[in-house]
Design a protein around this motif. Structure first.
Motif, PDB file in Angstrom:
ATOM      1  N   ILE A 253       0.828  -1.204   0.000  1.00 47.57           N
ATOM      2  CA  ILE A 253       0.000   0.000   0.000  1.00 47.57           C
ATOM      3  C   ILE A 253       0.867   1.260   0.000  1.00 47.57           C
ATOM      4  O   ILE A 253       0.604   2.215  -0.745  1.00 47.57           O
ATOM      5  CB  ILE A 253      -0.955  -0.025   1.204  1.00 47.57           C
TER       6      ILE A 253
ATOM      7  N   ARG B  83      -1.664   1.062  11.209  1.00 55.54           N
ATOM      8  CA  ARG B  83      -2.672   1.703  10.377  1.00 55.54           C
ATOM      9  C   ARG B  83      -2.073   2.903   9.658  1.00 55.54           C
ATOM     10  O   ARG B  83      -1.028   3.431  10.054  1.00 55.54           O
ATOM     11  CB  ARG B  83      -3.881   2.128  11.212  1.00 55.54           C
TER      12      ARG B  83
ATOM     13  N   TYR C 144      -6.626   2.662   6.367  1.00 59.89           N
ATOM     14  CA  TYR C 144      -6.338   1.227   6.291  1.00 59.89           C
ATOM     15  C   TYR C 144      -5.729   0.772   7.610  1.00 59.89           C
ATOM     16  O   TYR C 144      -4.920   1.485   8.220  1.00 59.89           O
ATOM     17  CB  TYR C 144      -5.372   0.902   5.158  1.00 59.89           C
TER      18      TYR C 144
ATOM     19  N   GLN D  13      -8.671  -5.645   2.664  1.00 62.57           N
ATOM     20  CA  GLN D  13      -9.620  -4.614   2.276  1.00 62.57           C
ATOM     21  C   GLN D  13      -8.960  -3.235   2.280  1.00 62.57           C
ATOM     22  O   GLN D  13      -8.461  -2.774   3.300  1.00 62.57           O
ATOM     23  CB  GLN D  13     -10.817  -4.616   3.229  1.00 62.57           C
ATOM     24  N   PHE D  14      -8.991  -2.568   1.114  1.00 60.77           N
ATOM     25  CA  PHE D  14      -8.365  -1.249   1.014  1.00 60.77           C
ATOM     26  C   PHE D  14      -9.060  -0.432  -0.067  1.00 60.77           C
ATOM     27  O   PHE D  14      -9.191  -0.894  -1.209  1.00 60.77           O
ATOM     28  CB  PHE D  14      -6.872  -1.379   0.671  1.00 60.77           C
TER      29      PHE D  14
END
Length: 286
Positions: A146, A175, A195, A202-203
């Motif tokens: 991410i 996070r 996130y 899940q993002f």
């Protein structure tokens, strides 16, 4: 490939003599360390066995590229066969004594980067310690992916995108909030993408795993983040973030900007409690 100890011996015992016969016929001289080849699966509930020779760490074979080659070559062989699923043990992490944490990282990083048509890869842990290490590494690698997506957004000219990472109040989950520079410090959940490692895949309305490319993550960010426009006006921050990501990728740990009891006077920390610091981000131009 002669049915010795460890996983090799277990495969031959479970699959029966047909595997050994095929090994001798197809590979009379065995395989080189880091290479792979296939045989029948014999009595196993599978179509093939892909054999690979891991480096023996205990005997001084400590070239990590050989370990990475095992996974890469195995997926190449699987592609030649048209296989759609493959299961791996942690290669060399048993009787060959490759350090567990590095064996896990080599497996996940190499498989995540593999250019393969295989749909499903399973990593099978021998004991609870290895299982925990695998889950931890997959979680960290997904979070790093991410952050790599944020870097990819910067590369597209969106310099005002920011990532603010930290630890939850419980200390259980990492996070990150991804937002534009003008929304830093704004108490508005709709102004950022949030996130947590507790959310697993899940993002930003999609799913991110270690096999998803940074460019795909960047697409999700750009589709979801409000008030985002290309500016290319903050190369200092982009360079700072790139340096942070280089440290994150080398260390294989996540950055921390805030947490309960966290002293940020020396900058951000890479790896909760590691003591590895990175300077505070530069101020953004107005």
């Amino acid at each position: 490939m002669r049915g010795g100890g460890g996983v090799d011996g277990a495969i031959h015992r479970a699959g029966g003599p047909a595997i050994l016969r095929d090994c001798v016929e197809r590979f009379p001289s065995g395989l080189a360390t880091g290479d792979a080849g296939w045989t029948t699966a014999g009595d196993l509930p599978a179509r093939w066995v892909v054999h690979t020779v891991g480096p023996n760490y205990a005997a001084g074979q400590r070239d990590r590229s050989l370990l990475e080659s095992c996974y890469r070559r195995a997926t190449e062989v699987a592609d030649e066969l048209g296989a759609r699923s493959i299961a791996f043990p942690l290669i060399s992490a048993g009787v060959y004594r490759w350090p567990l944490r590095d064996a896990v990282r080599a497996a996940i990083d190499t498989l995540a980067a593999a250019d393969t048509q295989v749909d499903e890869v399973r990593l099978v842990a021998y004991d609870p310690t290895a299982h925990t290490e695998l889950l931890t590494r997959i979680t960290v690698s997904t979070a790093i992916r991410i952050l790599q997506g944020v870097r990819a957004v910067h590369d597209r000219g969106y310099h005002r995108v920011r990532a603010l990472p930290g630890m939850s109040a419980s200390g259980l989950h990492w996070r990150v909030a991804i937002m534009t520079a003008n929304n830093l410090g704004v108490v508005n959940p709709d102004a950022a993408i949030h996130y947590s490692t507790g959310a697993l895949k899940q993002f930003a309305g999609g799913k991110v795993t270690v096999t998803v490319s940074p460019q795909t993550v960047a697409d999700l960010i750009m589709e979801t983040l409000p008030e985002n426009a290309p500016t290319s006006d903050d190369p200092e921050y982009v360079s700072w973030f790139a340096d942070l990501m280089q440290l994150v990728e080398v260390e294989g740990m996540l950055p921390i900007a805030y947490a309960d009891g966290f002293d940020d006077s020396d900058g951000w920390e890479v790896g909760w409690g590691s003591g590895i610091r990175h300077p505070h981000p530069p101020l953004s131009p107005r």
